[in-house]
Scaffold this motif. Sequence first.
Motif, PDB file in Angstrom:
ATOM      1  N   UNK A 155       0.849  -1.195   0.000  1.00 33.34           N
ATOM      2  CA  UNK A 155       0.000   0.000   0.000  1.00 33.34           C
ATOM      3  C   UNK A 155       0.891   1.253   0.000  1.00 33.34           C
ATOM      4  N   UNK A 156       0.522   2.326   0.644  1.00 41.38           N
ATOM      5  CA  UNK A 156       1.184   3.622   0.446  1.00 41.38           C
ATOM      6  C   UNK A 156       2.393   3.756   1.366  1.00 41.38           C
ATOM      7  N   UNK A 157       3.577   3.660   0.773  1.00 44.59           N
ATOM      8  CA  UNK A 157       4.820   3.553   1.535  1.00 44.59           C
ATOM      9  C   UNK A 157       5.322   4.933   1.956  1.00 44.59           C
ATOM     10  N   UNK A 158       5.728   5.046   3.220  1.00 45.64           N
ATOM     11  CA  UNK A 158       6.298   6.282   3.763  1.00 45.64           C
ATOM     12  C   UNK A 158       7.546   5.922   4.564  1.00 45.64           C
ATOM     13  N   UNK A 159       8.259   6.953   5.003  1.00 47.24           N
ATOM     14  CA  UNK A 159       9.427   6.715   5.835  1.00 47.24           C
ATOM     15  C   UNK A 159      10.691   7.254   5.213  1.00 47.24           C
ATOM     16  N   UNK A 160      11.820   7.025   5.853  1.00 42.01           N
ATOM     17  CA  UNK A 160      13.085   7.594   5.391  1.00 42.01           C
ATOM     18  C   UNK A 160      13.431   7.154   3.974  1.00 42.01           C
ATOM     19  N   UNK A 161      14.056   8.075   3.223  1.00 42.65           N
ATOM     20  CA  UNK A 161      14.423   7.784   1.848  1.00 42.65           C
ATOM     21  C   UNK A 161      13.303   7.999   0.860  1.00 42.65           C
ATOM     22  N   UNK A 162      12.184   8.568   1.317  1.00 46.42           N
ATOM     23  CA  UNK A 162      11.043   8.764   0.426  1.00 46.42           C
ATOM     24  C   UNK A 162      11.443   9.564  -0.808  1.00 46.42           C
ATOM     25  N   UNK A 163      10.978   9.200  -1.990  1.00 48.15           N
ATOM     26  CA  UNK A 163      11.373   9.909  -3.210  1.00 48.15           C
ATOM     27  C   UNK A 163      11.010  11.384  -3.160  1.00 48.15           C
ATOM     28  N   UNK A 164      11.856  12.203  -3.764  1.00 49.41           N
ATOM     29  CA  UNK A 164      11.618  13.653  -3.781  1.00 49.41           C
ATOM     30  C   UNK A 164      10.318  13.996  -4.490  1.00 49.41           C
ATOM     31  N   UNK A 165       9.889  13.147  -5.446  1.00 53.04           N
ATOM     32  CA  UNK A 165       8.674  13.422  -6.208  1.00 53.04           C
ATOM     33  C   UNK A 165       7.401  12.978  -5.494  1.00 53.04           C
ATOM     34  N   UNK A 166       7.527  12.277  -4.379  1.00 55.09           N
ATOM     35  CA  UNK A 166       6.351  11.799  -3.664  1.00 55.09           C
ATOM     36  C   UNK A 166       5.686  12.935  -2.899  1.00 55.09           C
ATOM     37  N   UNK A 167       4.491  12.673  -2.420  1.00 60.67           N
ATOM     38  CA  UNK A 167       3.757  13.697  -1.670  1.00 60.67           C
ATOM     39  C   UNK A 167       4.564  14.223  -0.499  1.00 60.67           C
ATOM     40  N   UNK A 168       5.040  13.317   0.368  1.00 66.52           N
ATOM     41  CA  UNK A 168       5.709  13.762   1.581  1.00 66.52           C
ATOM     42  C   UNK A 168       7.131  14.235   1.309  1.00 66.52           C
ATOM     43  N   UNK A 169       7.755  13.703   0.272  1.00 63.20           N
ATOM     44  CA  UNK A 169       9.070  14.212  -0.101  1.00 63.20           C
ATOM     45  C   UNK A 169       8.999  15.666  -0.529  1.00 63.20           C
ATOM     46  N   UNK A 170       8.028  15.987  -1.363  1.00 62.15           N
ATOM     47  CA  UNK A 170       7.885  17.363  -1.838  1.00 62.15           C
ATOM     48  C   UNK A 170       7.319  18.281  -0.763  1.00 62.15           C
TER      49      UNK A 170
END
Length: 318
Positions: A155-170
């Motif tokens: 499902x919807x992965x979060x946490x350290x190393x999250x891609x810069x283009x993802x919701x929480x990365x941006x």
Amino acid sequence: MRVLLLGSGGYIGRRVADRLLLDRDLQVTVLGRRDAADIRFDLAAGSPGALARFLDAVAPQVVINCAGATYGTPRTLVRANSLAVATVCEAIRRSREPARLVHIGSAAEYGPVPVGTPIPESTEPRPIGPYGVSKLAGTELVLASGLDAAVLRVFDVVGPGTPAASLFGRLAEGLRRALEQQENLVRMPDLSAFRDFVDVRDVARAVRAAAVSAATGVINIGSGHAVRAREAADLLVRVSGFDGPLVEEVRPVALPVQAAGETPARSMANLTPPHPAGEPVPWRQADVRTARERLGWRAHTPLEESLGDIWLETACRV
């Protein structure tokens, strides 16, 4: 146990590699396109025969496929998420001693589902957009391969190393800029959708559990709880210390809770929706009973910790 890991350079793959390398019972070989890989090979361009020769040389008992693409053109997504999977399956079939396969799927394969209910693995997939369609094609190739195989539908992965283009990365990057430049708001996309957020480290534990198990077929990997994306974004804002408003562009969706509306204002960060390509799915919550029963796995990491680690990485970035 000898393990061949594919896709160790990706978001999930990096954490899976970290988890497997800590296990003294596993002998891990990494195959991928990057220089750091033990074996250099491009799954989207290489032939099944060439990959089968590498399999015969390594003789893995388990192949873990974390390779794939989340963003890109439809052609890119099909090559990475479907064609590459066909290559892996065919190569394993051709190898002298076919290995068990653990493949990383995606909850995007399900598409829209009734709001308010967990999604079991028996749900008929109806993906929206090239990403979900390409991931479902990969899953179907694995299931039809005749191999000893499990697909972890993550499902919807979060946490350290999250891609810069993802919701929480941006979002984290937008908050950092706002704090540095003393801006008083950050504009968000519509965050009314509900998502099942699961920490990437918990996903890595699930992969390891699947690798050493005898479980086959599709297995959901999620927290088992749905959280509105706005609530998760607010958690990240509180962790960051930003005290300005998040201005959300609200669009009407059929949800059990009315989305909060704010007054539009100047944009500080053009942030992406909760899923690649703006997937218009208002509700997603995993039924995780299969993972508990067949893998002995459940998510442990609180969402607050996952988001706090995202902020820590962003705030310390030079």
